[in-house]
Design a protein around this motif. Structure first.
Motif, short mmCIF file in Angstrom:
data_model
loop_
_atom_site.label_atom_id
_atom_site.label_comp_id
_atom_site.label_asym_id
_atom_site.label_seq_id
_atom_site.Cartn_x
_atom_site.Cartn_y
_atom_site.Cartn_z
N UNK A 1 0.76 -1.49 0.04
CA UNK A 1 -0.31 -0.21 0.05
C UNK A 1 0.94 0.87 -0.20
N UNK B 1 1.92 2.17 -3.37
CA UNK B 1 0.27 2.97 -4.20
C UNK B 1 0.67 4.30 -3.71
N UNK C 1 -8.13 3.13 -4.78
CA UNK C 1 -8.38 1.95 -4.29
C UNK C 1 -7.45 2.19 -2.68
N UNK C 2 -6.94 2.89 -2.40
CA UNK C 2 -6.03 2.21 -1.34
C UNK C 2 -6.70 3.85 -0.47
#
Lengths: 358, 338
Positions: A6, A9, A196-197
């Protein structure tokens, strides 16, 4: 779950957030849903961080709800937004801070439209001038208010009296974060952490001592989704969306939910009551629900502000068990006292969801 | 004087081109950026549709190489310059050769599945790629997921990074459909009791025996083929992957829990090779791969006389198609140097 994945990202989805001098546009509905949230934001910005923030009185709705419900045409929306930008220009500001996630998404959409279709911008300038005699500059920096709190999350943590930690065990509180769809799902690069995250709320939770929960229905809609709720016939779908999320997060035993959208805390909070009345089901321990907060309320809580002055008594799911867990003091007797000690009366007690009246 | 050809990239296309060029009587230098030859095949456990070993296939190709071929490994080509009627090819380590013709067999790179963020590769431990699965097969270890459990359900996601506008790849990578069928069968052979699902858009079984293998996957191995793209995957408390997908044939959204999710990563043109094609002034068309002079008549020729292409640098290909293309390139070079 691999956090380092994560983090990679998150590195990709960072954005510039102005450091000071904000033109603040409030939300149409947040002041009714969670009336303390925006006031806490302004207070923290001014009093705790010493920032210059212009709390504009004359702006209107951005038309977001009407636009997404297909009752306001895009040209009208763009012209109304151009007027907001004109107010910012007239006030002498360049950094636009939107309280509402839908407004933020819509401002972004309008600015992107103008970027790709400059003739549209020219047309809207003409519309605005003809209608109001106003002209405007586009914002140099556009941020959602949660971006700004994210930017200063460590400064807030440094000034905070409390942490998102269980005072008895020293363990971090387990926190569900829920991002409004219009924050980054339309323009992932305009949101901290992407679509998305998203990291905007996770970053606050980490900085303030809590632990973020990633559960299977994390990305699922809160249940607001304008057409799900505004169209009365679809309200069952709205409720099912929220239920799906609660059922999915329940095994992780979350202590709280933090949101950054006007609708999400409303629906995640109120539908817990509706579900408890319909099915006798509550999602917290001892018939408590999972308390739902805006990020500003959480910032106010850890700063040690009086829970009733930041509006926590207006939540359907009572905040008291969480306040006790963190160790934040409150006066049970003044929960339903208004300004100058006026007695506001005690709301009707739910049948299942635990209610704290005194 | 014996003509000299430099072949860049020692995967199957480079090896096979070199073998053929050498057999045709040319002096050949095969240059490779990695320490070893073989390219992606080194990491591929078994090839469709016959399940031939990737390693053995490479060994067989290498065995056929004429000893006169000079193999220059661990050399990254950094310059190609056309000088009069020859080329000067140079590497990062000072290596340099003059060549009468150059064959680009630079291959593909596997799509980086992290880019499909919603699938959770690199975030959820039990989301792996087709290449990771081949490594797992090659290890010979018991087939388990990252929690050390035999997965009760395994999902395969087709078209990851292929035919996907969201990642700017409109092209089909050609080999993933049949690879998924092959891998799904291999999983069923290892765990017969597992339920195996393939989530596909449409199945492109264009090669010989592919359709038969697909039929076998359904009839013999009871692999479930669900026509629909994944919208997202997430993880539950036990590390299982929850996938959301639409079954477009039933017209219903599905939510399925799997113990392992395999992403069929597609092929892309490697950005590192783009520098070489730029240097030569070659065209990379919209899909990124090198454009041949004529896709039907001169598929191994480029706009630059003396520069040839073979294998997946000119578009996704299976290993057998790559081998045929490499042989064809050797003949095109011979024709040019005649």
């Amino acid at each position: 779950m691999k956090l380092e994945g994560k983090r990679l990202i998150w590195q990709e989805y960072q954005k510039e957030i102005a450091d000071d001098h904000y033109f603040y546009a409030r939300s149409c509905i947040r002041q009714t849903f969670f009336p303390g949230a925006e006031a806490v934001f302004v207070k923290i910005m001014k009093d705790e961080l010493g920032k210059d923030i212009h709390d504009e009185q004359h702006h209107t709705s951005c038309t977001g709800i009407g636009y997404h419900a297909d009752v306001v045409p895009f040209d009208t929306t763009m012209t109304v937004i151009a007027r907001q930008f004109a107010l910012m220009t007239e006030a002498g500001y360049e950094n636009y801070a939107a309280s509402c996630v839908t407004s933020f998404g819509l401002y972004t959409e309008v600015l992107e439209t103008w970027h790709h279709f400059p003739e549209k911008e020219a047309q809207v300038r003409e519309f605005l001038y003809k209608a109001t005699g106003r002209e405007f500059n586009k914002p140099k920096n556009l941020a959602h208010a949660s971006d700004i709190v994210y930017k200063f999350r460590h400064q807030i943590a440094a000034k905070a009296k409390y942490k998102l930690i269980d005072k008895n065990t020293g363990e971090p509180l387990k926190v569900v974060e829920h991002i409004g769809c219009h924050y980054s799902k339309m323009f992932p690069h305009k949101g901290i952490g992407g679509a998305e995250y998203p990291y905007v709320l996770s970053g606050m939770i980490e900085a303030w001592g809590g632990e973020v929960i990633d559960y299977p229905e994390r990305r699922h809609c809160c249940g607001f989704g304008f057409r799900q709720y505004i169209v009365q016939a679809n309200r069952g779908f709205s409720l099912s969306c929220s239920k799906k999320k609660f059922d999915s997060m329940e095994p992780y035993q979350p202590d709280m939910i933090i949101t950054n959208c006007p609708g999400c805390p409303m629906f995640l909070d109120r539908w817990q009551y509706a579900l408890s009345e319909m099915e006798g089901k509550t999602y917290g321990k001892n018939n408590n629900g999972i308390p739902v907060f805006t990020y500003e309320e959480v910032a106010g809580m850890i700063m040690g502000y009086d829970p009733w002055k930041i509006g926590l008594q207006l939540h359907q799911v009572s905040a008291e068990p969480l306040l006790d867990k963190i160790g934040i003091p409150y006066d049970p007797l003044s929960k339903f006292k208004g300004k100058n000690g006026e007695d506001l009366g005690i709301p009707e007690t739910p049948n299942y969801l635990k209610f704290y009246a005194d | 004087m014996q003509k000299h050809i430099v072949v860049i990239g020692a995967g199957p296309a480079g090896l096979e081109s070199s073998a053929n060029l050498s057999n045709l009587g040319f002096r050949v230098t095969l240059v490779e950026k990695e320490e070893v030859t073989g390219g992606h095949l080194n990491k591929w456990h078994a090839l469709f549709p016959s399940l031939a070993s990737g390693k053995h296939t490479i060994e067989a190709i290498v065995k056929g190489l004429n000893p006169g071929i000079k193999i220059q490994t661990a050399t990254k080509v950094t310059g190609i310059e056309a000088v009069n009627d020859y080329f000067t090819v140079s590497g990062h380590n000072g290596w340099q050769e003059k060549a009468d013709a150059v064959v680009l067999t630079t291959g593909f790179q596997l799509f980086d599945s992290h880019r499909k963020e919603e699938y959770g590769y690199g975030i959820y431990e039990n989301v792996i790629t087709s290449a990771d699965l081949e490594k797992q097969f090659a290890s010979g270890k018991e087939f388990v997921n990252r929690q050390g459990k035999k997965p009760e359900r395994v999902g395969f996601v087709h078209c990851v990074g292929s035919r996907d506008e969201k990642v700017n790849n409109l092209h089909c990578s050609k080999v993933c459909c049949i690879t998924a069928v092959k891998q799904a069968i291999e999983v069923k052979q290892m765990i017969p009791e597992a339920d195996v699902f393939c989530f596909y858009m449409d199945l492109r079984m264009f090669g010989r025996h592919y359709e038969e293998l697909y039929k076998q996957a359904q009839e013999k191995y009871n692999i479930q083929f669900i026509r629909g793209r994944l919208s997202e995957s997430t993880e539950d408390k036990d590390g299982n992957i929850i996938v959301k997908v639409e079954d477009t044939l039933l017209g219903k959204p599905l939510r399925i829990k799997v113990g392992l999710l395999v992403l069929m990563a597609g092929m892309e043109f490697p950005p590192a090779t783009k520098a070489l094609t730029n240097m030569l002034g070659l065209k990379n068309v919209s899909d990124g791969f090198i454009q041949p002079l004529d896709e039907v008549l001169h598929s191994n020729l480029t706009e630059i006389p003396g520069v040839f292409i073979a294998g997946t640098c000119s578009g996704p290909k299976s290993v057998s198609d790559t081998m045929a293309d490499a042989r064809s390139a050797a003949l095109a070079v011979a024709e040019y140097l005649k």
